[in-house]
Scaffold this motif. Structure first.
Motif, PDB file in Angstrom:
ATOM      1  N   LEU A  97       0.784  -1.091   0.052  1.00 51.75           N
ATOM      2  CA  LEU A  97       0.244  -0.016  -0.021  1.00 51.75           C
ATOM      3  C   LEU A  97       0.970   1.359  -0.064  1.00 51.75           C
ATOM      4  CD1 LEU A  97      -2.709  -1.082   2.722  1.00 51.75           C
ATOM      5  CD2 LEU A  97      -2.687  -1.262   0.256  1.00 51.75           C
ATOM      6  N   PHE A  98       0.395   2.338  -0.414  1.00 53.86           N
ATOM      7  CA  PHE A  98       1.098   3.555  -0.493  1.00 53.86           C
ATOM      8  C   PHE A  98       0.972   4.139   0.761  1.00 53.86           C
ATOM      9  CE2 PHE A  98       0.376   3.403  -5.375  1.00 53.86           C
ATOM     10  CZ  PHE A  98       1.775   3.179  -5.741  1.00 53.86           C
ATOM     11  N   ALA A  99       2.059   4.629   1.565  1.00 56.42           N
ATOM     12  CA  ALA A  99       1.979   5.338   2.454  1.00 56.42           C
ATOM     13  C   ALA A  99       2.263   6.826   2.302  1.00 56.42           C
ATOM     14  CB  ALA A  99       3.162   4.999   3.518  1.00 56.42           C
ATOM     15  N   GLU A 100       2.686   7.019   1.239  1.00 54.08           N
ATOM     16  CA  GLU A 100       2.892   8.465   0.676  1.00 54.08           C
ATOM     17  C   GLU A 100       3.230   8.328  -1.018  1.00 54.08           C
ATOM     18  OE1 GLU A 100       5.867  10.206   3.272  1.00 54.08           O
ATOM     19  OE2 GLU A 100       6.490  11.840   1.838  1.00 54.08           O
ATOM     20  N   ILE A 101       2.597   9.224  -1.453  1.00 55.35           N
ATOM     21  CA  ILE A 101       3.226   9.454  -2.807  1.00 55.35           C
ATOM     22  C   ILE A 101       2.921  10.872  -3.196  1.00 55.35           C
ATOM     23  CG2 ILE A 101       0.515   9.198  -3.630  1.00 55.35           C
ATOM     24  CD1 ILE A 101       1.599   7.360  -5.814  1.00 55.35           C
ATOM     25  N   GLY A 102       3.838  11.289  -4.183  1.00 61.16           N
ATOM     26  CA  GLY A 102       3.626  12.479  -4.753  1.00 61.16           C
ATOM     27  C   GLY A 102       4.579  12.580  -6.278  1.00 61.16           C
ATOM     28  N   CYS A 103       4.333  13.911  -6.679  1.00 59.70           N
ATOM     29  CA  CYS A 103       5.009  14.047  -7.959  1.00 59.70           C
ATOM     30  C   CYS A 103       5.146  15.642  -8.317  1.00 59.70           C
ATOM     31  CB  CYS A 103       3.725  13.778  -9.153  1.00 59.70           C
ATOM     32  SG  CYS A 103       4.269  13.666 -10.676  1.00 59.70           S
ATOM     33  N   ARG A 104       6.370  15.804  -8.789  1.00 57.16           N
ATOM     34  CA  ARG A 104       6.866  17.073  -9.128  1.00 57.16           C
ATOM     35  C   ARG A 104       6.684  17.184 -10.659  1.00 57.16           C
ATOM     36  NH1 ARG A 104      12.542  18.071  -8.095  1.00 57.16           N
ATOM     37  NH2 ARG A 104      13.036  15.870  -8.734  1.00 57.16           N
ATOM     38  N   PHE A 105       6.251  18.459 -11.138  1.00 63.64           N
ATOM     39  CA  PHE A 105       6.089  18.819 -12.625  1.00 63.64           C
ATOM     40  C   PHE A 105       7.063  19.589 -13.163  1.00 63.64           C
ATOM     41  CE2 PHE A 105       2.300  17.901 -10.174  1.00 63.64           C
ATOM     42  CZ  PHE A 105       1.590  16.586 -10.682  1.00 63.64           C
ATOM     43  N   PHE A 106       7.685  19.151 -14.243  1.00 58.21           N
ATOM     44  CA  PHE A 106       8.448  20.114 -14.783  1.00 58.21           C
ATOM     45  C   PHE A 106       8.095  20.845 -16.261  1.00 58.21           C
ATOM     46  CE2 PHE A 106      10.805  16.717 -12.540  1.00 58.21           C
ATOM     47  CZ  PHE A 106      11.294  17.560 -11.589  1.00 58.21           C
ATOM     48  N   GLN A 107       7.326  20.019 -16.983  1.00 58.44           N
ATOM     49  CA  GLN A 107       6.801  20.182 -18.282  1.00 58.44           C
ATOM     50  C   GLN A 107       5.622  19.543 -18.461  1.00 58.44           C
ATOM     51  OE1 GLN A 107      10.020  20.021 -21.093  1.00 58.44           O
ATOM     52  NE2 GLN A 107       8.716  19.688 -22.755  1.00 58.44           N
ATOM     53  N   GLU A 108       4.655  20.362 -19.107  1.00 61.14           N
ATOM     54  CA  GLU A 108       3.200  19.606 -19.486  1.00 61.14           C
ATOM     55  C   GLU A 108       3.762  18.372 -20.247  1.00 61.14           C
ATOM     56  OE1 GLU A 108       0.795  22.736 -20.567  1.00 61.14           O
ATOM     57  OE2 GLU A 108       1.337  23.781 -18.936  1.00 61.14           O
ATOM     58  N   VAL A 109       2.642  17.439 -19.965  1.00 57.67           N
ATOM     59  CA  VAL A 109       2.668  16.351 -20.992  1.00 57.67           C
ATOM     60  C   VAL A 109       1.144  16.188 -21.331  1.00 57.67           C
ATOM     61  CG1 VAL A 109       4.560  14.956 -19.824  1.00 57.67           C
ATOM     62  CG2 VAL A 109       2.166  14.644 -19.270  1.00 57.67           C
ATOM     63  N   GLY A 110       0.770  15.686 -22.525  1.00 60.38           N
ATOM     64  CA  GLY A 110      -0.448  15.658 -22.936  1.00 60.38           C
ATOM     65  C   GLY A 110      -0.866  14.627 -23.706  1.00 60.38           C
ATOM     66  N   TYR A 111      -2.275  14.483 -24.202  1.00 55.24           N
ATOM     67  CA  TYR A 111      -2.692  13.708 -25.303  1.00 55.24           C
ATOM     68  C   TYR A 111      -2.490  14.109 -26.655  1.00 55.24           C
ATOM     69  CZ  TYR A 111      -6.690  11.519 -27.971  1.00 55.24           C
ATOM     70  OH  TYR A 111      -7.318  11.180 -28.928  1.00 55.24           O
ATOM     71  N   PRO A 112      -2.242  13.528 -27.466  1.00 54.71           N
ATOM     72  CA  PRO A 112      -2.176  11.888 -27.656  1.00 54.71           C
ATOM     73  C   PRO A 112      -0.944  11.104 -27.675  1.00 54.71           C
ATOM     74  CG  PRO A 112      -2.486  12.860 -29.975  1.00 54.71           C
ATOM     75  CD  PRO A 112      -2.238  14.011 -28.866  1.00 54.71           C
ATOM     76  N   ALA A 113       0.092  11.795 -27.548  1.00 52.21           N
ATOM     77  CA  ALA A 113       1.346  10.975 -27.641  1.00 52.21           C
ATOM     78  C   ALA A 113       1.356  10.149 -26.523  1.00 52.21           C
ATOM     79  CB  ALA A 113       2.601  11.663 -27.516  1.00 52.21           C
ATOM     80  N   PRO A 114       2.045   8.768 -26.434  1.00 50.84           N
ATOM     81  CA  PRO A 114       2.408   7.925 -25.417  1.00 50.84           C
ATOM     82  C   PRO A 114       3.345   8.412 -24.522  1.00 50.84           C
ATOM     83  CG  PRO A 114       3.544   7.233 -27.220  1.00 50.84           C
ATOM     84  CD  PRO A 114       2.687   8.358 -27.934  1.00 50.84           C
ATOM     85  N   ILE A 115       3.596   7.914 -23.149  1.00 49.88           N
ATOM     86  CA  ILE A 115       4.510   8.481 -22.374  1.00 49.88           C
ATOM     87  C   ILE A 115       5.223   7.397 -21.725  1.00 49.88           C
ATOM     88  CG2 ILE A 115       4.617   9.356 -20.006  1.00 49.88           C
ATOM     89  CD1 ILE A 115       2.165  10.749 -20.426  1.00 49.88           C
ATOM     90  N   GLY A 166       9.721   8.090 -13.465  1.00 52.17           N
ATOM     91  CA  GLY A 166      10.054   9.381 -14.476  1.00 52.17           C
ATOM     92  C   GLY A 166       9.138   9.260 -15.850  1.00 52.17           C
ATOM     93  N   PHE A 167       8.621  10.449 -15.952  1.00 47.57           N
ATOM     94  CA  PHE A 167       7.674  10.738 -17.147  1.00 47.57           C
ATOM     95  C   PHE A 167       8.569  11.322 -18.381  1.00 47.57           C
ATOM     96  CE2 PHE A 167       3.304  10.430 -15.337  1.00 47.57           C
ATOM     97  CZ  PHE A 167       3.657   9.931 -14.263  1.00 47.57           C
ATOM     98  N   PHE A 168       8.463  10.651 -19.539  1.00 46.01           N
ATOM     99  CA  PHE A 168       9.244  11.187 -20.482  1.00 46.01           C
ATOM    100  C   PHE A 168       8.327  11.145 -21.582  1.00 46.01           C
ATOM    101  CE2 PHE A 168      12.236   9.420 -17.740  1.00 46.01           C
ATOM    102  CZ  PHE A 168      13.046  10.508 -17.588  1.00 46.01           C
ATOM    103  N   GLN A 169       8.167  12.203 -22.773  1.00 46.94           N
ATOM    104  CA  GLN A 169       7.268  12.207 -23.728  1.00 46.94           C
ATOM    105  C   GLN A 169       8.232  12.765 -24.831  1.00 46.94           C
ATOM    106  OE1 GLN A 169       3.626  14.468 -23.381  1.00 46.94           O
ATOM    107  NE2 GLN A 169       2.448  12.780 -24.286  1.00 46.94           N
ATOM    108  N   GLY A 170       7.909  12.162 -25.936  1.00 53.14           N
ATOM    109  CA  GLY A 170       8.631  12.778 -27.245  1.00 53.14           C
ATOM    110  C   GLY A 170      10.026  12.622 -27.174  1.00 53.14           C
ATOM    111  N   GLY A 171      10.592  11.817 -26.738  1.00 52.52           N
ATOM    112  CA  GLY A 171      12.048  11.371 -26.927  1.00 52.52           C
ATOM    113  C   GLY A 171      12.825  12.455 -26.029  1.00 52.52           C
ATOM    114  N   SER A 172      12.365  13.313 -25.487  1.00 58.18           N
ATOM    115  CA  SER A 172      13.230  14.005 -24.433  1.00 58.18           C
ATOM    116  C   SER A 172      14.105  13.335 -23.381  1.00 58.18           C
ATOM    117  CB  SER A 172      12.214  15.202 -23.598  1.00 58.18           C
ATOM    118  OG  SER A 172      13.232  15.643 -22.612  1.00 58.18           O
TER     119      SER A 172
END
Lengths: 149, 149, 149, 149
Positions: free
Chosen positions: D67-85, D104-110
């Motif tokens: 179970l998650f005791a704690e969860i968080g996310c830091r946002f650096f750059q927007e991601v969006g539909y329709p490209a996969p992540i 880690g979230f990576f979209q578009g080859g970055s």
């Protein structure tokens, strides 16, 4: 609906445009299968991806937008996480201002759909706050004709 | 469906069981209104709350569970965040192993529904992994009869 | 984080602005409790409702919008459907261009939070496609000061 | 958090296990980018898919659940539909009864992450209704060690 008039379970051969969507842990509900609301996230995505493939970025610059007047889904067999789902799209009807799409859900190589969505999309004039219905934009009509069954 | 045979927009008077659901910022989509999939989160909640009100915790101890065979929604007028939504439930049909519910969406005091869900719920034997359809449990049948239109 | 430095479980007395959110059947996951992503739907709604109560429609006409730079949630006790959840909001920090909010989750009358969200909101200039950070609009700053702990 | 102590934006090289998730139209919010709650649907899916790849069906037969005791996310750059992540998973810490993952979230080859999730997962004894914390099952510990940074 009595079984006698219920449309048969569709097969892959009936659909024209295809996309594959991954599933998410959060798609599962308390019964351990895909929550019914999640099917509709995949239905509108499948239809939209068909439009994007056919029209490209042009859809974002149109003064008309497509809204759902009616949407539904019949469930034949459970689908679930973590396998991806193949989504097939076909246009059953292309009218003056509306399109009727069906979206088939296929998981795990089955030829028979696990579920089938049906969506009545009506185009409205987004430049008017009242959003009155309007004729299909030409690019949308051509896109819909390209996925006729 | 041609306009001539489309069922009319329902009113509050047609519904029997009521609940009010708050809306969430995340319910809104890129067009600034409620995403179509979110309507179905409210449809199954409204039906389930009716069941819980009628049956109480008993529903969790049953060997049978209700699954949607088919579910749909007609959209008449946009609803959105942040106002709450009144959800009315009525059972149009109570069969041997299935119930057809309608759920009306009302926001802001209007007498006319902004949307109407329709759900065909089929009861299955959850003690059998194949989940065959089964007769409605008596408590479920009585609950459904209590919200007949 | 070692238990010794983990902030204590918050209580209702720490929060200033309150709203109550209903829960949905679809909020539950395969383990029968609220899916973790759903907590974040309630966190941003609680913060936004505070803003709407403080500012009203004015927030929609601003050239600046608040985006989350960071958001998190600590989970102390499960919450679930169908009981509603009381959500308390407090601003821990009000800076030049950012606000740190905490949101407490309380279900069933408990004085101790079942979960606590924490959100770092940064204001950006929405008239510039690059969305650079910008000073808090005065109405937003006053709203945040009104919910300081 | 002051910029000076904020951890740097992570890159692809820091992550060990990879999966790719498709995006959905419903992921987008009223501002036209991915709603913050949706990031968390991808975070738990990425972690769970790592577990399934490492352990397979064995995870479903364990008496312990994470179970998650704690969860968080830091946002650096927007991601969006329709490209996969692309979602990368790494275990920063493997303790007696808990694991700290980053996603880690990576979209578009970055090469640079668009967002970074962080989750503290605690294992509990699911055979006890009080769900007390318990030592990591051996298969889970080995799986976590296999994705250490």
């Amino acid at each position: 609906m009595p079984a006698s008039v219920r449309p048969p379970r569709p097969t892959r051969a009936e659909f024209v445009h295809w996309t594959t969507s991954t599933t998410r842990w959060a798609d599962m509900d308390g019964f351990g299968h895909m929550n019914n609301a999640r099917y509709f996230e995949l239905i509108d995505t499948a239809i939209d991806l068909h439009l994007q493939d056919a029209i490209g970025g042009a859809v974002d610059t149109l003064d008309q937008i497509g809204l759902f007047a009616e949407i539904g889904c019949r469930f034949f067999q459970e689908v679930g996480y973590p396998a991806p789902i193949d989504l097939g799209v076909v246009a059953d009807h292309v009218g003056r201002s509306s399109i009727i799409y069906r979206v088939g859900f296929f998981q795990g190589g089955s030829e028979e759909a696990a579920a089938e969505g049906r969506a009545v999309m009506v185009y409205v004039d987004n430049t008017d706050p009242a959003r009155p219905s309007t004729a299909l934009p030409d690019v949308v009509r051509r896109a819909a004709e390209s996925v006729r069954g």
